[in-house]
Design a protein around this motif. Structure first.
Motif, short mmCIF file in Angstrom:
data_model
loop_
_atom_site.label_atom_id
_atom_site.label_comp_id
_atom_site.label_asym_id
_atom_site.label_seq_id
_atom_site.Cartn_x
_atom_site.Cartn_y
_atom_site.Cartn_z
N LEU A 157 7.87 -8.77 -24.04
CA LEU A 157 7.14 -8.12 -22.95
C LEU A 157 5.68 -7.90 -23.31
O LEU A 157 4.77 -8.16 -22.50
N ASN A 158 5.43 -7.44 -24.54
CA ASN A 158 4.05 -7.22 -24.99
C ASN A 158 3.27 -8.52 -25.06
O ASN A 158 2.10 -8.57 -24.69
N LEU A 159 3.92 -9.56 -25.53
CA LEU A 159 3.27 -10.87 -25.64
C LEU A 159 2.91 -11.42 -24.27
O LEU A 159 1.81 -11.93 -24.06
N VAL A 160 3.84 -11.29 -23.31
CA VAL A 160 3.59 -11.75 -21.94
C VAL A 160 2.43 -10.99 -21.32
O VAL A 160 1.55 -11.58 -20.68
N LEU A 161 2.40 -9.66 -21.51
CA LEU A 161 1.32 -8.85 -20.95
C LEU A 161 -0.04 -9.18 -21.59
O LEU A 161 -1.07 -9.14 -20.93
N ILE A 213 -6.68 -3.69 -29.01
CA ILE A 213 -6.63 -3.96 -30.46
C ILE A 213 -5.29 -3.51 -31.04
O ILE A 213 -4.66 -4.22 -31.83
N PHE A 214 -4.85 -2.31 -30.61
CA PHE A 214 -3.56 -1.79 -31.08
C PHE A 214 -2.42 -2.71 -30.64
O PHE A 214 -1.50 -3.00 -31.43
N ARG A 215 -2.48 -3.16 -29.39
CA ARG A 215 -1.42 -4.03 -28.86
C ARG A 215 -1.38 -5.36 -29.61
O ARG A 215 -0.30 -5.86 -29.97
N LEU A 218 0.22 1.58 -23.45
CA LEU A 218 -1.23 1.33 -23.52
C LEU A 218 -1.68 0.16 -22.66
O LEU A 218 -2.86 0.03 -22.36
N SER A 219 -0.73 -0.71 -22.28
CA SER A 219 -1.10 -1.85 -21.43
C SER A 219 -1.56 -1.40 -20.04
O SER A 219 -2.18 -2.17 -19.30
N LYS A 220 -1.28 -0.15 -19.69
CA LYS A 220 -1.71 0.40 -18.39
C LYS A 220 -3.19 0.77 -18.40
O LYS A 220 -3.80 0.94 -17.35
#
Length: 197
Positions: free
Chosen positions: A187-191, A32-34, A18-20
């Motif tokens: 990775l999610n936190l960095v993004l 919001i989901f992330r 979803l980060s894309k």
């Protein structure tokens, strides 16, 4: 805990995908989901580590003190035999490596059990100590002094060995899943925290 870790793993992978999504109506819902995934993951792991780090005193438990009187450091496990009369469930627990003339204390939940086994390893797979203990009075704490290399029952020690191997295998498997979750969480936190250029 294994199911929750797997759910975190799946949610973290979906969050990376979803980060894309940068624009459009779905971008806000994706963010919001992330954020929810990262907050949930951090909360679960914080709770889990605090619980694991806390002293393992259990209500209505029997304190077991294992003293190593042998000249070598042994790696000890305790196996709680629940409902031994009806071939109950065996629950293994790692007490830890105990040096000569040192001890460790473990708290055993004995509400459905009146027997436990002590297993000692020299190295990873060399079982050198096995003893079987009954608990006639659950109000009295147990002190076990390991003074000899003994195996009280070859049959039961083989069962104990299999139980310890299964316990260690589950811990290794859990460790791999937790490591993957931490990597994905990082990775999610960095993004999420990365500033747009």
């Amino acid at each position: 805990m294994g199911l929750i870790i797997f759910v975190i793993f799946l949610a973290s992978i979906i969050s990376l995908i979803l980060s894309k999504i940068k624009k459009g109506k779905g971008a806000e819902w994706a963010k919001i989901f992330r954020i929810a995934t990262v907050v949930f993951s951090i909360s679960i792991f914080t709770y889990w580590f605090i619980k694991k780090s806390a002293v393992g005193i259990v209500k209505d438990s029997v304190a077991l003190q294992v003293v190593n009187k042998l000249p070598q450091t042994l790696d000890f496990y305790v196996i709680n035999n629940n409902d031994p009369d009806q071939n109950g469930i065996l629950e293994a627990k790692h007490i830890g490596k105990i040096r000569p003339e040192y001890y460790r204390i473990e708290h055993l939940k004995m509400d459905k059990s009146n027997e436990y086994w002590i297993v000692g390893y020299l190295g990873k797979k060399n079982l050198v100590y096995f003893s079987q203990h009954s608990v006639p009075n659950k109000n009295i704490d147990q002190i076990i002094e390991v003074q000899n290399y003994i195996n009280q029952s070859v049959r039961l020690s083989e069962t104990a060995k299999k139980q310890v191997e299964a316990y260690n295998y589950e811990n290794i498997k859990l460790g791999i899943w937790v490591s993957l979750d931490f990597l994905l969480l990082f990775l999610n936190l960095v993004l999420l925290l990365r500033k747009k250029k």
